[in-house]
Design an enzyme around this catalytic site. Structure first.
Site, PDB file in Angstrom:
ATOM      1  N   ASP A 407      18.911  32.037 -58.677  1.00 50.70           N
ATOM      2  CA  ASP A 407      18.343  33.337 -59.027  1.00 50.70           C
ATOM      3  C   ASP A 407      19.475  34.367 -59.033  1.00 50.70           C
ATOM      4  O   ASP A 407      20.578  34.102 -58.566  1.00 50.70           O
ATOM      5  CB  ASP A 407      17.268  33.686 -57.990  1.00 50.70           C
ATOM      6  CG  ASP A 407      16.531  34.961 -58.354  1.00 50.70           C
ATOM      7  OD1 ASP A 407      16.458  35.299 -59.543  1.00 50.70           O
ATOM      8  OD2 ASP A 407      16.023  35.621 -57.420  1.00 50.70           O
ATOM      9  N   GLU A 410      22.544  36.721 -63.273  1.00 48.36           N
ATOM     10  CA  GLU A 410      22.941  37.401 -64.532  1.00 48.36           C
ATOM     11  C   GLU A 410      24.415  37.796 -64.496  1.00 48.36           C
ATOM     12  O   GLU A 410      24.998  37.824 -65.564  1.00 48.36           O
ATOM     13  CB  GLU A 410      22.044  38.631 -64.737  1.00 48.36           C
ATOM     14  CG  GLU A 410      20.588  38.289 -64.985  1.00 48.36           C
ATOM     15  CD  GLU A 410      19.860  37.768 -63.746  1.00 48.36           C
ATOM     16  OE1 GLU A 410      20.234  38.196 -62.626  1.00 48.36           O
ATOM     17  OE2 GLU A 410      18.945  36.948 -63.887  1.00 48.36           O
ATOM     18  N   ASP A 484      10.799  38.106 -63.294  1.00 46.78           N
ATOM     19  CA  ASP A 484       9.830  38.932 -62.565  1.00 46.78           C
ATOM     20  C   ASP A 484       8.774  39.552 -63.475  1.00 46.78           C
ATOM     21  O   ASP A 484       8.789  40.756 -63.748  1.00 46.78           O
ATOM     22  CB  ASP A 484      10.564  40.013 -61.774  1.00 46.78           C
ATOM     23  CG  ASP A 484      11.439  39.393 -60.694  1.00 46.78           C
ATOM     24  OD1 ASP A 484      11.245  38.186 -60.404  1.00 46.78           O
ATOM     25  OD2 ASP A 484      12.304  40.092 -60.159  1.00 46.78           O
TER      26      ASP A 484
HETATM   27  C1  GLC Z   1      14.080  37.960 -57.657  1.00 44.48           C
HETATM   28  C2  GLC Z   1      13.471  36.726 -58.292  1.00 44.48           C
HETATM   29  C3  GLC Z   1      12.188  36.363 -57.576  1.00 44.48           C
HETATM   30  C4  GLC Z   1      12.499  36.155 -56.098  1.00 44.48           C
HETATM   31  C5  GLC Z   1      13.133  37.388 -55.506  1.00 44.48           C
HETATM   32  C6  GLC Z   1      13.578  37.178 -54.075  1.00 44.48           C
HETATM   33  O1  GLC Z   1      13.269  39.061 -57.856  1.00 44.48           O
HETATM   34  O2  GLC Z   1      13.242  36.910 -59.655  1.00 44.48           O
HETATM   35  O3  GLC Z   1      11.608  35.230 -58.133  1.00 44.48           O
HETATM   36  O4  GLC Z   1      11.313  35.860 -55.413  1.00 44.48           O
HETATM   37  O5  GLC Z   1      14.272  37.737 -56.274  1.00 44.48           O
HETATM   38  O6  GLC Z   1      14.487  36.157 -53.968  1.00 44.48           O
END
Ligand code: GLC
Length: 789
Positions: A407, A410, A484
C-alpha cells in the site's frame, strides 16, 4: 479544504502557462537496415521506428537526439525478426510488415498506420509529433466519429473514455473518487480503440506524468508526456482480444494466482490484535461462511515499522499463523514502502548503511511523512535495493505467510503534492533519473521486488501480492485493488467500468473494496456489493478505521443470509473462474470483461457500464441503486438463459428483469457449458464432485475446455495440469455429452461428475461418452445425471 468559486477566477495562471508546441518538421534524412530501426532525422527532432512483431510496431520521438531505445521495466518482449520492406518516393516513405504498413509523409513528417487490408488504424493530424519549451512531447492523432476508447487502467467515470481527458500520475486520493478525479493510484498509459467493430491499441511507455486527451476535440486526440521521449507501441488487432494478446506480449501476462487468492477475503483497518483475529475466524466458522484470507493492516506493526510485529498485540505470530493455516486461512500483512527514520531500527539502519534509500542529487536522503512519521523510501529503481527489500520478506515467509499487501506505494507522502519530491534523483541502475521522470514506476518496482522475494522464499508455491499503485505490466507481479473508495452506491456503480477497464488494460486480477472502504456501509449496500464481488476477479471486504464494522453479519440476519449466499456462490463458481484465470494467464483476455470485448459491433455495448461478462458466456447485471428490485439488462445477439429460473430470453434486446434482494441477475448464453463446485469452508477443502451445467443449443456443439491443477505450485509449468474438453450437442431429443481428457498431468480430487442439462424436455435422453445415462428431473426442471469416474 473545499474549494470556493475563487477556483474559477478568469485568467488563471495555468491558462497563461500554456506553451505552444513546435512540430518536428520535414524529413532531412533517414537510414534503414533490416532488423534495425528506421531512423528519421527531421528538421526539429528525431524519430525511430522498430517492429517487435508483424503486428506490433514501436515509434519513438526525441526532439534533441536519436531516441534512446532502452525501455522501462514494463516491457518484457525482445524484438523478433520481422521481414520489412521500405519503399520511397518524393512524398513518402512506406515501411511494411505482413500485418502493418506505415506511411510516413516527408514534409511535414506525419505517420499513418494501416492494417493488411489497407484500413487506417492510427493517423497523425498535421500537428503530428511535437514538443514545447517545457520539455513536453506530444502526438496528435485523428479521431474518427466511430472511435470508442477503452483501457487507461484505473479511471473513474464510464466505460467508454471518448470525451475524457486523463492524467497518469500515481496519486493517493482519499478525497471521494468522482468523475473529475482523473489520476488515481495506477497509471497504465495504454488504451484500445474500437472502430466499426475492429480494434487496435496504443501503449505509451513513459513513466513520467502523461496526459491522454480524448475530450478537447472531436476530430483529434493527443497523448502527451511531461518529460522524456515519446515512446509508444501500436498493436494491430484486429479483434479486441488480439489487441490484448499483443499488449500483454509486450508488458507480460498475469501469472496464474494461487487458488486461495481467488477465495473470499476479509479485511479491516485494522484487526488490531491476536484476540480480534481469532474471534473473527471463530465467527466465520460458527456462521459457516467461507473464508480464505484475513488481512493485517498497519496496527500489527511496532509503531508502523515494516518487518516488525507489535509484541503486545501480536505476541506469538508464528503460532497464530499456524492456527489459521490449520483452518485453511491465509494471512496477508500490509507492507508500505516508508521506513521509519529511527537509528535503532534495523531496516532503517541497513537502508542508510547500504545506500538503499532515495536521495537528492547532493546525496541527502529524502524523508517524508507517512504512518510511522518521518520516513525514508527504498530506491526500487536499483536492482540491489529490490533484492534487499525482497529478502527482508523472509520475516513474513518464515512465519508461513505466502501473501503480502503493498500500500502507499505511489509513493504516498503526507504533504501538499501527496508524493515524493520530484527532484529526488533515482539511481535507476546507473542511469540516474529524477522522480519526476520515473514517478509512475515506483509502485510497480516495489511490486517486482516483493513478488520476486516472496517467490524465492516459499518453496515453489505461488505467492500472492496485492498492490495499490502500479504501471503497465503490474499484472506480472500483483493483484490490483482500487484503493480508498467509499460506501456510496455511486462507488459501487463506478467499480464496474473501473474494473472492466483495468481488465482491458492487461490487469485481469482486480477488484474494489467490497462494501466500500471509507464512510459507513449498510446492510443493503453490503449485500448488493457482495453480489457484485462474487464475480469481481478479486473479492475482498475491507473498511476503514472509523467506519461501521462491515463483516458479513454486521447488519442483521436478512442481510447476513444474502451475503453468505453470495460468498458461497463464489466457491460454487470457482471451477469456472479458475479456468478463466488460467485462460487470462495465457491469452491476456480478462476474466471480467465489458460486453464490447465480445460484441464489438453492437452499439448497445459501447458504453455499457452497469453489466459485465465473466468469460464469453455469462452476463452479470448487479443491482446498483438502493431499494431496487428490477433492472434493465441488455442481452446481445443469441439466446440467453436466466441462471436462476432457466427462463429463455431473446438476445439483441433489453429486458426488464426481477432482482429481489437475494437475487443477482445472471444470464448464460445458450450453447454454453459451465463448471461448478460445491460450497466449502475455503479453497483448501477438496472438491468431491464436479458439476457440469449444459445449456444446449439446437444445431450447435457446445464446447468448454475445463482446466485444473494443484492450485498452489508451479507444477503446471511442467505439465502437471488437467484439461478436459467437454462437448455437448442436442440431436433429436437426445443430448450427447463427451468429456475428453486432453492433458492428465494432474489428477483432480473429484471422483464424480454431475451433468445438469438446462432447458430441455423431461424425457430427453442423455448420453455421456456414448453411453446412455439414467436421468432424473431436478427441482428446477432440469435433466440431470450422475457419473462416477
Ligand atoms: C490506505 C489504504 C487502505 C488502508 C489504510 C491503512 O488508506 O488504501 O486500504 O486500510 O491505508 O493502512
Amino acid at each position: 479544504m473545499q474549494e470556493g468559486s475563487a477556483a474559477i477566477l478568469p485568467d488563471q495562471e495555468n491558462e497563461l502557462k500554456q506553451q505552444p508546441y513546435k512540430r518536428i518538421g520535414s524529413l532531412v534524412s533517414h537510414t534503414f537496415h533490416q532488423q534495425e530501426a528506421l531512423e528519421l532525422q527531421c528538421e526539429h527532432g528525431f524519430v525511430s521506428v522498430l517492429f517487435y512483431r508483424d503486428d506490433i510496431v514501436r515509434i519513438l520521438m526525441n526532439p534533441k537526439e536519436t531516441p534512446q531505445k532502452q525501455s522501462t521495466l514494463a516491457v518484457v518482449k525482445e524484438r523478433e525478426n520481422v521481414e520489412l520492406t521500405l519503399t520511397e518516393n518524393e512524398h513518402n516513405l512506406t515501411l511494411s510488415s505482413s500485418k502493418l504498413t506505415l506511411n510516413i509523409n516527408r514534409a511535414p513528417v506525419t505517420i499513418a498506420i494501416y492494417d493488411q487490408d489497407g484500413r487506417v488504424l492510427v493517423e497523425e493530424t498535421e500537428h503530428g509529433m511535437a514538443f514545447n519549451s517545457k520539455q513536453e512531447v506530444i502526438s496528435f492523432k485523428k479521431m474518427d466519429a466511430n472511435d470508442h476508447f477503452y483501457g487507461f487502467g484505473e479511471k473513474t467515470s464510464f466505460l467508454d473514455k471518448r470525451g475524457e481527458k486523463m492524467t497518469m500520475w500515481n496519486t493517493d486520493v482519499f478525497a471521494p473518487h468522482n468523475p473529475e478525479i482523473d489520476a488515481l493510484y495506477q497509471s497504465i498509459p495504454y488504451f484500445m480503440t474500437i472502430r466499426n467493430g475492429q480494434a487496435h491499441g496504443i501503449f505509451l511507455d513513459n513513466p513520467a506524468k502523461t496526459v491522454f486527451d480524448m475530450k478537447s476535440s472531436t476530430e483529434q486526440y493527443s497523448m502527451k508526456a511531461e518529460r522524456g521521449q515519446l515512446d509508444y507501441y501500436i498493436f494491430a488487432g484486429p479483434t479486441p482480444k488480439d489487441v490484448l494478446e499483443q499488449y500483454t506480449a509486450i508488458t507480460g501476462k498475469m501469472p496464474l494466482p494461487p487458488k486461495w487468492a481467488l477465495g473470499y477475503h476479509q479485511s479491516r483497518y485494522s484487526y488490531k490484535n491476536e484476540q480480534e483475529v481469532r474471534a473473527l475466524v471463530q465467527t466465520f466458522k460458527e456462521k459457516r461462511i467461507p473464508l480464505d484470507a484475513i488481512y493485517l493492516d498497519i496496527h500489527y506493526m511496532d509503531g508502523y515499522r515494516v518487518f516488525t510485529f507489535d509484541e503486545d498485540r501480536f505476541p506469538n505470530p508464528k503460532q497464530l499463523m499456524q492456527e489459521l493455516k490449520d483452518e485453511g486461512i491465509h494471512v496477508v500483512p500490509i507492507v508500505d514502502p516508508g521506513v521509519k527514520e529511527d537509528p535503532e531500527y534495523f531496516v532503517y539502519q541497513e537502508g542508510v548503511k547500504d545506500d538503499h534509500f532515495c536521495k537528492y542529487i547532493d546525496g541527502t536522503i529524502y524523508h517524508g511523512d507517512v504512518w510511522p512519521g518521518n520516513s525514508a523510501f527504498p530506491d526500487f529503481t536499483k536492482a540491489e535495493v529490490r533484492k534487499w527489500w525482497g529478502d527482508n520478506h523472509t520475516f513474513y515467509t518464515d512465519l508461513g505467510i505466502e501473501g503480502v499487501w503493498n500500500d502507499m506505494n505511489e509513493p504516498a507522502v503526507f504533504n501538499e503534492t501527496k508524493t515524493m519530491d520530484v527532484k529526488v534523483v533515482h539511481d535507476n541502475d546507473g542511469d540516474p533519473q529524477t522522480h519526476g521522470e520515473l514517478h509512475n514506476l515506483y509502485g510497480f518496482l516495489m511490486g517486482k521486488a516483493t513478488h520476486e522475494g516472496l517467490k524465492e522464499q516459499i518453496n515453489g508455491k505461488r505467492p500472492f501480492l496485492l498492490t495499490r499503485a502500479g504501471f503497465a505490466g503490474v499484472q506480472r507481479y500483483a493483484t490490483v485493488w482500487t484503493g480508498d473508495n467509499r460506501s456510496f452506491w455511486e462507488h459501487l456503480q463506478m467499480a464496474l467500468p473501473m474494473c472492466m477497464n483495468l481488465g482491458v488494460s492487461g490487469v485481469p486480477f482486480c477488484g474494489p473494496d467490497v462494501g466500500g472502504f471509507a464512510h459507513d456501509t449498510n446492510g443493503q449496500l453490503l449485500a448488493r456489493w457482495t453480489q457484485f464481488g462474487t464475480f469481481t476477479p478479486y473479492f475482498r471486504n475491507h473498511s476503514e478505521l472509523h467506519s461501521l464494522p462491515q463483516e458479513p453479519w454486521q447488519f442483521g440476519e436478512t442481510y447476513e443470509k444474502v451475503i453468505k449466499k453470495y460468498i458461497e456462490q463464489r466457491y460454487v463458481w470457482m471451477p469456472y473462474l479458475y479456468t478463466l484465470f488460467q485462460e487470462a494467464s495465457v491469452t491476456g483476455t480478462p476474466v471480467m470483461r465489458p460486453l464490447v470485448l465480445e460484441y464489438p459491433n453492437d452499439k448497445h455495448t459501447f458504453n455499457l457500464s452497469d453489466q459485465f461478462m465473466i468469460g464469453s458466456d455469462v452476463i452479470v447485471a448487479p443491482i446498483l441503486t438502493p431499494d431496487t428490485y428490477h433492472r434493465v439488462v441488455y442481452l446481445p445477439e443469441g439466446r440467453w438463459v436466466n441462471y436462476w429460473t432457466n427462463e429463455k430470453l431473446e438476445g439483441g434486446k433489453h429486458h426488464l428483469v426481477e432482482a429481489p434482494l437475494d437475487t443477482l441477475p445472471i444470464f448464460v448464453k445458450e450453447g454454453a457449458v459451465i463448471t461448478h463446485g460445491a460450497v466449502k469452508r475455503s479453497t483448501e477443502t477438496k472438491e468431491e464432485q464436479l458439476t457440469v451445467h449444459v445449456y444446449p443449443k439446437e444445431g450447435e456443439t457446445s464446447t468448454f475446455t475445463y482446466y485444473e491443477d494443484d492450485g498452489r505450485t508451479y507444477g503446471y509449468e511442467s505439465g502437471e495440469f488437467y484439461t478436459c474438453k467437454i462437448e455437448a450437442a442436442i440431436d433429436n431429443e437426445q443430448v450427447n455429452i463427451t468429456m475428453n481428457v486432453e492433458n492428465d498431468g494432474y489428477q483432480p480430487d473429484w471422483k464424480a461428475v454431475k451433468f445438469i442439462v438446462h432447458g430441455v424436455a423431461d424425457h430427453v435422453k442423455v448420453t455421456v461418452d456414448g453411453k446412455e445415462q439414467v436421468t432424473e428431473v431436478n427441482a428446477k426442471g432440469c435433466v440431470q445425471t450422475n457419473l462416477q469416474r
